[in-house]
Design an enzyme around this catalytic site. Structure first.
Site, PDB file in Angstrom:
ATOM      1  N   ASP A  50     -24.529 -50.774   0.028  1.00  0.00           N
ATOM      2  CA  ASP A  50     -24.907 -50.325   1.366  1.00  0.00           C
ATOM      3  C   ASP A  50     -25.687 -51.441   2.055  1.00  0.00           C
ATOM      4  O   ASP A  50     -26.680 -51.937   1.531  1.00  0.00           O
ATOM      5  CB  ASP A  50     -25.756 -49.062   1.243  1.00  0.00           C
ATOM      6  CG  ASP A  50     -26.055 -48.386   2.567  1.00  0.00           C
ATOM      7  OD1 ASP A  50     -25.937 -49.034   3.630  1.00  0.00           O
ATOM      8  OD2 ASP A  50     -26.411 -47.190   2.546  1.00  0.00           O
ATOM      9  N   HIS A  85     -22.334 -46.219   4.266  1.00  0.00           N
ATOM     10  CA  HIS A  85     -23.695 -45.767   4.563  1.00  0.00           C
ATOM     11  C   HIS A  85     -23.678 -44.254   4.761  1.00  0.00           C
ATOM     12  O   HIS A  85     -23.134 -43.757   5.740  1.00  0.00           O
ATOM     13  CB  HIS A  85     -24.185 -46.479   5.824  1.00  0.00           C
ATOM     14  CG  HIS A  85     -25.616 -46.217   6.156  1.00  0.00           C
ATOM     15  ND1 HIS A  85     -26.646 -46.480   5.296  1.00  0.00           N
ATOM     16  CD2 HIS A  85     -26.192 -45.711   7.287  1.00  0.00           C
ATOM     17  CE1 HIS A  85     -27.798 -46.177   5.864  1.00  0.00           C
ATOM     18  NE2 HIS A  85     -27.538 -45.700   7.071  1.00  0.00           N
ATOM     19  N   SER A  88     -30.320 -42.151   5.835  1.00  0.00           N
ATOM     20  CA  SER A  88     -30.753 -43.402   6.440  1.00  0.00           C
ATOM     21  C   SER A  88     -32.235 -43.317   6.829  1.00  0.00           C
ATOM     22  O   SER A  88     -33.072 -43.006   5.984  1.00  0.00           O
ATOM     23  CB  SER A  88     -29.849 -43.727   7.635  1.00  0.00           C
ATOM     24  OG  SER A  88     -30.073 -45.023   8.106  1.00  0.00           O
TER      25      SER A  88
END
Length: 548
Positions: free
Chosen positions: A461, A490, A238
Site C-alpha cells: 500500500d 488501498h 486510511s
C-alpha cells in the site's frame, strides 16, 4: 494524508536522513488529552444521548437518489469542546437499519448487534454513502446484523462545511507537474500556497482552528451516544484509522469492536510532515509495480516490454501534453493525477494503461474522458481539499521555512520523482498556516485497556505504507494484524480477497480474531483489457504520432 517507503536500500537511507524534526528543530512532546475538552465531551455526550437522532428521508443534498431504506438525520456537537455550551454545529448522518434476515435462509432471523459506524478517511471524505454497501452480496451478512451508519465529519458536505477558495475557480487546467521543478516554479508554488492559506482563514474565520483529528475523535463519541450505543463498533479506512486510534486511546472503555483498514502510522513524530514524505517514497514503488504490469502486457498496450520503456512512454506523453493539452484541459498535472489514482487501486490499471496507449497512438479521447476535470464535482472537490488541509495543518507542527521543504523533497525526488513534488505542493499551505498548531496525541493503550482491535493492511500500500500498520499494531495492545501479501490496493476490507474478508466477518459477527497475526495471499492481478492502440508505441515515441 494524500499519498508515501522505498524498500530499496537507497530509499531507506534517504528516509532516515529525512527524519529531522518536522519544524526544523526539536520535536515537541506528544500531547495529553485536554481536561477541559474531555469535560466538554462528557457534556456533549450526555446531551446527545438524551436527544438521539431524528432520522427521516434523505435529501438530495445528503444522498442523491437514496433508496427507501436509507434514513438521514443530524447530530449536534460543540464547535469547541472546551466550551460545550458555546456554538454548536450539525453533522449529517445516514443509517440503514439491520435487516435481521439471513441472506442464506430467508426464514431465519439474525440477532441485531448494534450500529457499525464507518469513516472512509481523507481527511475530507464523506461516509454518507456507506450504508448502501448493504445491498452488495459480500456485505449482506453484516447488513443483517448491524445498522450501517455513515456520516460526514465536521467540515465535510453539509456538516458545517469548510471552504478555502471559490469552487468555480478550483479546477485549474491544464497544469504542469515537473518532477524536478525550477527555482521559478518553486517561487510560484510558494506564492500559491500562501494565498491558499490566507483564503482558508478569510473564508472560514475563527472556526478554522477547530477542525482537527482530536475533534473528529470527540465527535465520534457524541455520535455513539446519539445512536444509543454504550460501546462503539467502528470501521475506519486510511485517515479514518488515525482518528479511530485516537478514539481508542481517549475512550478505550467505549469501544466494542474496531477495524482499522489500511492503517496509517500513528507515531506523533510522523504527523503529518514525515508521513507525507513516506507516502511519496512508497508511491514510487507502486508506480514501479504498475509499470512492470504494463510491460508484461505489451501485447495489449504496446507501451514497451520493460518498465523502463513504459516510463519513457509516460514521459513522452507528459512532454507532449506540456506543449499542447489534450482536449484543451489535460496537461501534465492531469495526467499525473490520473496515474496517481492507479497507485491507490490496481483495478484502475487497465483503464489508465489503455488511455495512455490510445493517446500515444493518435486518440486523445480516452485520456480526456479519464483525466479532464469535471466542473460538476468542483464544489465537492474544493470542500474535500479544504478539510484535508485544515485538519492536517492544525494537527501538528510543520516546517515554516521553505528551505526545509526544498531540501527534503529535492533529496527524495532524486529516487522517487513520481509523486514527491506534487505531494509537497498539496501540503505546502501548512508552512504558512494562520491557525495554531497542536501537538499530536501519543496513540497508545496498555494490556487489557482496550478490546482487541483488527488491523488490515496490504504489504505494498502506497497511501498507507505497511510500516504504519506495524506501528499501529505495536501501539494498540492486544490488536491483531491481517496482512494481504504482495498487494497494494488501498482499503482491503470487504473487497475481493476472501481470506481478508473471512477474518473481517468473523471479527464483526463473532468477535473472533486469529490467535496470532495472519497473512493472506494477494488478490488476483488486474486483467489486461485491450483499448484502442496503434501499431507500435516505439513509432509513437519517435515522433510519428502527436495526437494533441
Amino acid at each position: 494524508m494524500r499519498n508515501a517507503a522505498l524498500s530499496s536500500a537507497a530509499g531507506s537511507l534517504l528516509l532516515t536522513a529525512l527524519a529531522a524534526a518536522p519544524a526544523g528543530g526539536t520535536p515537541g512532546a506528544a500531547a495529553a488529552p485536554d481536561a477541559a475538552e474531555l469535560r466538554g465531551t462528557a457534556v456533549a455526550v450526555a446531551r446527545a444521548r438524551q436527544a438521539g437522532i431524528d432520522f427521516g428521508p434523505c435529501s438530495a443534498a445528503d444522498v442523491p437518489k437514496a433508496p427507501a431504506g436509507l434514513r438521514c438525520g443530524t447530530v449536534s456537537v460543540p464547535l469547541d469542546y472546551a466550551h460545550p455550551e458555546g456554538r454548536q454545529i450539525l453533522l449529517t448522518v445516514s443509517r440503514a437499519r439491520a435487516t435481521q434476515k439471513d441472506p442464506h435462509n430467508g426464514k431465519r432471523k439474525v440477532p441485531r448487534r448494534g450500529a457499525l459506524v464507518y469513516n472512509p478517511g481523507g481527511p475530507g471524505a464523506s461516509g454518507m454513502y456507506f450504508p448502501l454497501v448493504g445491498a452488495m452480496p459480500e456485505w449482506k451478512r453484516i447488513a443483517a446484523a448491524y445498522d450501517l451508519v455513515g456520516y460526514a465529519p465536521r467540515g465535510v458536505g453539509r456538516s458545517a462545511p469548510l471552504s478555502c477558495e471559490d469552487p468555480g475557480r478550483f479546477f485549474k487546467a491544464p497544469t504542469a507537474s515537473p518532477a524536478h521543478p525550477s527555482e521559478a516554479y518553486k517561487r510560484q508554488r510558494v506564492a500559491r500556497a500562501k494565498a491558499y492559506a490566507r483564503g482558508c482563514a478569510e473564508r472560514s474565520g475563527s472556526r478554522l482552528r477547530f477542525y482537527t483529528s482530536l475533534a473528529n475523535a470527540r465527535d465520534l463519541d457524541v455520535l455513539r451516544a446519539a445512536l444509543g450505543e454504550d460501546r462503539l463498533t467502528f470501521m475506519g479506512a486510511s485517515y479514518g484509522t488515525y482518528f479511530g486510534a485516537l478514539y481508542a486511546t481517549m475512550f478505550p472503555s467505549h469501544v466494542r469492536r474496531m477495524v482499522l483498514d489500511s492503517a496509517v502510522n500513528p507515531d506523533p513524530r510522523q504527523i503529518w510532515y514525515r508521513s507525507n514524505l513516506d507516502q511519496s517514497a512508497a508511491f514510487e514503488e507502486r508506480w514501479a509495480d504498475f509499470r512492470d504490469w504494463i510491460a508484461r502486457h505489451d501485447d495489449v498496450y504496446r507501451l514497451g516490454d520493460t518498465p523502463e520503456e513504459v516510463q519513457r512512454a509516460y514521459d513522452t506523453a507528459r512532454e507532449r501534453l506540456g506543449r499542447r493539452a489534450a482536449g484543451g484541459k489535460v496537461g501534465p498535472g492531469q495526467l499525473q493525477n490520473a496515474f496517481l489514482t492507479a497507485g491507490y487501486y490496481d483495478d484502475f490499471w487497465p483503464g489508465r494503461a489503455a488511455a495512455l496507449s490510445a493517446y500515444l497512438h493518435g486518440d486523445p479521447g480516452p485520456l480526456v474522458r479519464l483525466a479532464a476535470p469535471a466542473p460538476e464535482t468542483a464544489a465537492e472537490a474544493e470542500n474535500g481539499r479544504a478539510v484535508y488541509t485544515a485538519v492536517e495543518c492544525n494537527d501538528a507542527p510543520w516546517p515554516t521555512d521553505f528551505r526545509v521543504w526544498d531540501r527534503d523533497n529535492t533529496r527524495l525526488a532524486r529516487v522517487a520523482p513520481f509523486e514527491t513534488w506534487d505531494n509537497a505542493w498539496m501540503n505546502l499551505p501548512c508552512a504558512y498556516w494562520p491557525a495554531p498548531r497542536q501537538q499530536p496525541l501519543d496513540v497508545r493503550t496498555g494490556p487489557g485497556e482496550l478490546p482487541p482491535v483488527l488491523i488490515l493492511a496490504a504489504e505494498r500500500d502506497a497511501a498507507a505504507p505497511y510500516p504504519g500498520a506495524l506501528e499501529m499494531n505495536r501501539r494498540l495492545a492486544g490488536s491483531v494484524l491481517v496482512t494481504e501479501r504482495d498487494a497494494g490496493t488501498h482499503g482491503i476490507g470487504g473487497g475481493p480477497n476472501r481470506c481478508v474478508n473471512a477474518h473481517l466477518w468473523a471479527y464483526l459477527l463473532e468477535g473472533r480474531l486469529p490467535a496470532r497475526h495472519a497473512s493472506c495471499a494477494p488478490r488476483p492481478e488486474p486483467v489486461a483489457s485491450a483499448g484502442r492502440a496503434g501499431a507500435s508505441t516505439r513509432d509513437a515515441l519517435k515522433g510519428k504520432a502527436d495526437p494533441s
